[in-house]
Design an enzyme around this catalytic site. Structure first.
Site, PDB file in Angstrom:
ATOM      1  CD  GLU A  62      -2.443  -1.235   2.757  1.00 14.79           C
ATOM      2  OE1 GLU A  62      -3.334  -2.009   2.964  1.00 14.79           O
ATOM      3  OE2 GLU A  62      -1.958  -0.388   3.577  1.00 14.79           O
ATOM      4  CB  CYS A  66       5.282  -6.175   9.485  1.00 15.77           C
ATOM      5  SG  CYS A  66       6.590  -5.637  10.821  1.00 15.77           S
ATOM      6  CB  CYS A 103       2.814  -4.397  16.920  1.00 14.20           C
ATOM      7  SG  CYS A 103       4.427  -3.652  16.610  1.00 14.20           S
ATOM      8  CB  SER A 116       7.480   5.578  11.328  1.00  9.35           C
ATOM      9  OG  SER A 116       6.938   5.062  12.446  1.00  9.35           O
ATOM     10  CB  SER A 121       5.960   2.876  16.898  1.00  6.95           C
ATOM     11  OG  SER A 121       5.629   3.187  15.482  1.00  6.95           O
ATOM     12  CB  CYS A 124       0.551   0.040   8.324  1.00  3.85           C
ATOM     13  SG  CYS A 124       0.602  -0.524   9.934  1.00  3.85           S
TER      14      CYS A 124
HETATM   15  N1  SAH Z   1       6.972  -0.653  11.482  1.00  2.00           N
HETATM   16  C1  SAH Z   1       7.079   0.977  11.546  1.00  2.00           C
HETATM   17  C2  SAH Z   1       6.377   1.813  10.710  1.00  2.00           C
HETATM   18  C3  SAH Z   1       5.100   1.329   9.983  1.00  2.00           C
HETATM   19  S1  SAH Z   1       3.745   1.496  11.019  1.00  2.00           S
HETATM   20  C4  SAH Z   1       6.502   1.368  12.946  1.00  2.00           C
HETATM   21  O1  SAH Z   1       5.974   0.564  13.762  1.00  2.00           O
HETATM   22  O2  SAH Z   1       6.722   2.574  13.264  1.00  2.00           O
HETATM   23  C5  SAH Z   1       3.294   3.022  11.070  1.00  2.00           C
HETATM   24  C6  SAH Z   1       2.590   3.498  12.497  1.00  2.00           C
HETATM   25  O3  SAH Z   1       0.930   2.945  12.259  1.00  2.00           O
HETATM   26  C7  SAH Z   1       3.146   2.939  13.620  1.00  2.00           C
HETATM   27  O4  SAH Z   1       3.115   3.927  14.651  1.00  2.00           O
HETATM   28  C8  SAH Z   1       1.762   1.993  14.055  1.00  2.00           C
HETATM   29  O5  SAH Z   1       2.212   1.906  15.455  1.00  2.00           O
HETATM   30  C9  SAH Z   1       0.699   2.497  13.474  1.00  2.00           C
HETATM   31  N2  SAH Z   1      -0.310   1.618  13.509  1.00  2.00           N
HETATM   32  C10 SAH Z   1      -0.329   0.427  13.211  1.00  2.00           C
HETATM   33  N3  SAH Z   1      -1.641  -0.273  13.319  1.00  2.00           N
HETATM   34  C11 SAH Z   1      -2.503   0.888  13.798  1.00  2.00           C
HETATM   35  C12 SAH Z   1      -3.807   0.922  13.998  1.00  2.00           C
HETATM   36  N4  SAH Z   1      -4.540  -0.270  13.906  1.00  2.00           N
HETATM   37  N5  SAH Z   1      -4.294   2.223  14.225  1.00  2.00           N
HETATM   38  C13 SAH Z   1      -3.471   2.990  14.329  1.00  2.00           C
HETATM   39  N6  SAH Z   1      -2.136   3.221  14.099  1.00  2.00           N
HETATM   40  C14 SAH Z   1      -1.715   2.025  14.093  1.00  2.00           C
HETATM   41 FE1  SF4 Z   2       5.270  -4.057  11.933  1.00  2.00          FE
HETATM   42 FE2  SF4 Z   2       5.338  -1.290  12.728  1.00  2.00          FE
HETATM   43 FE3  SF4 Z   2       2.836  -3.005  12.391  1.00  2.00          FE
HETATM   44 FE4  SF4 Z   2       4.754  -3.330  14.536  1.00  2.00          FE
HETATM   45  S1  SF4 Z   2       3.346  -1.568  13.797  1.00  2.00           S
HETATM   46  S2  SF4 Z   2       3.555  -4.985  13.127  1.00  2.00           S
HETATM   47  S3  SF4 Z   2       6.526  -2.913  13.423  1.00  2.00           S
HETATM   48  S4  SF4 Z   2       4.586  -2.529  10.864  1.00  2.00           S
END
Ligand code: SAH
Ligand code: SF4
Length: 368
Positions: A96, A124, A128, A213, A236, A355
């Site tokens: 995306e 990924c 998380c 990020s 994050s 994401c």
């Molecule tokens: N892996 C990297 C970058 C991609 S995620 C990282 O974790 O920083 C980009 C951002 O989107 C991160 O801050 C992540 O925690 C957030 N994110 C992921 N899932 C989300 C959700 N369901 N609602 C809001 N933010 C989310």
């Molecule tokens: Fe991966 Fe970032 Fe999503 Fe965590 S928040 S699973 S590091 S993309």
């Protein structure tokens, strides 16, 4: 899994690599500069556009290089002017790229500020608990060319509505590396891609307008601090104590706060720039006032900016966003402690902008 495409993406080459490639097929070095001009300044959409190259050379280039390693599957526009592109790679993997438009009061759409959110991996590995990108695990890293070509797609699309192409400028204002994947886990390809975007012969896009990020890969944060470019860093955090953070981010067990916070500190002091801490607000997980107090302490010690993001619902996951009152109360605690903070209000919620969510939905639809 490593994917070796039939042809190398042309957008993954830098000036030097292209020069030596051309030399090996008996072409003069200056052709490399001509090709880069077509790709990044004149926005060629195919080899056929490169009219100052011979037909024969264009055919040869086409044999060697892939002009478009990513194909657009769908583009979805949300009501708040966020647009999401779903791109399919040569191996069928989907990623995306999101275009976020922030309209400026009193000027037309063509003058709105555009931020492009790019992906670095298919899936990924970091898992998380709240994130759609990690739900099906990691599939592979994106190549340098696949990363650059996301921005080229956006340029081609946006060039229709702005006159920036005529000025040979990028058609957007900021890049955030916040799409699918953990950028620091694909560090070399990402940095190579950002350098192509940054180069004078490339898109000439300023490093200061690019934010990476990370979920907190400490050694890579320290490595990024030593790079000559002034890329911005966002971390994050999502938990202000190890207890809370480990519960939702497995990476915290590997790099707990007592290692992460000093690494951010180091980055901020070497670069002399403010780092952003991202903090998703999830009901009854990390939205207590105690978390707010602790987050404020961390942000103060780092002179960092805090970006609060009310959780975006992911289908299949049980987490919820806190009530608006709770979000505001959390924010007020940061403000009372004089922390620089913003709270994100809807951007693309209706098209599942967090994401990995659009990809997930499309894959489910295709397989169902
Ligand atoms: N892996 C990297 C970058 C991609 S995620 C990282 O974790 O920083 C980009 C951002 O989107 C991160 O801050 C992540 O925690 C957030 N994110 C992921 N899932 C989300 C959700 N369901 N609602 C809001 N933010 C989310
Ligand atoms: Fe991966 Fe970032 Fe999503 Fe965590 S928040 S699973 S590091 S993309």
């Amino acid at each position: 899994m490593k994917f070796v495409p039939e042809k190398r993406p042309i957008h993954g080459e830098n000036l030097e690599s292209l020069k030596s490639r051309l030399k090996s097929i008996g072409e003069p070095a200056f052709r490399a500069q001509q090709i880069m001009d077509w790709l990044y300044k004149k926005r060629a959409r195919s080899w056929g556009d490169m009219t100052n190259l011979s037909r024969q050379l264009r055919a040869q280039l086409d044999k060697e290089f892939d002009f478009e390693p990513a194909q657009r599957v769908i583009a979805k526009e949300s009501s708040d002017s966020t647009e999401k592109l779903l791109l399919s790679m040569r191996d069928g993997s989907m990623i995306e790229t999101v275009v976020i438009r922030a309209p400026q009061i009193g000027v037309g759409q063509e003058k709105s500020r555009k931020t492009i959110c790019i992906s670095t991996q298919v899936g990924c590995a970091y898992g998380c608990r709240f994130c759609a990108s990690g739900l099906n695990g990691w599939k592979r890293d994106l190549s340098t060319g696949e990363i650059v070509s996301q921005l080229i797609h956006v340029c081609h699309q946006e060039d229709a509505t702005t006159d920036r192409a005529q000025e040979e400028l990028a058609s957007f204002d900021n890049i955030v590396v916040m799409g699918m994947g953990e950028p620091m886990a694909n560090y070399d390809n990402l940095l190579a891609a950002l350098r192509i975007l940054n180069a004078d012969w490339g898109l000439k896009f300023g490093a200061r307008r690019i934010t990476i990020s990370t979920s907190g890969v400490v050694p890579k944060i320290l490595q990024l601090a030593e790079e000559p470019e002034q890329f911005r860093l966002a971390v994050s955090l999502h938990g202000a104590t190890n207890d809370v953070r480990s519960q939702i981010m497995p990476i915290n067990k590997r790099y707990p706060l007592e290692e992460l916070v000093p690494a951010i500190q180091k980055f901020a002091s070497v670069k002399g720039r403010m780092v952003t801490l991202e903090f998703i607000l999830i009901q009854e997980i990390n939205d207590s006032f105690e978390q707010a107090e602790k987050l404020a302490d961390i942000a103060q010690s780092l002179h960092a900016h805090v970006n609060l993001i009310p959780y975006n619902t992911v289908e299949g996951l049980d987490w919820k966003r806190p009530s608006r009152t709770r979000q505001d109360a959390f924010y007020d605690i940061l403000k009372k402690k004089r922390v620089s903070a913003t709270i994100r209000r809807e951007k693309g919620h209706d098209i599942a902008a967090a994401c990995g969510q659009l990809k997930l939905k499309t894959e489910e639809a295709l397989s169902g």
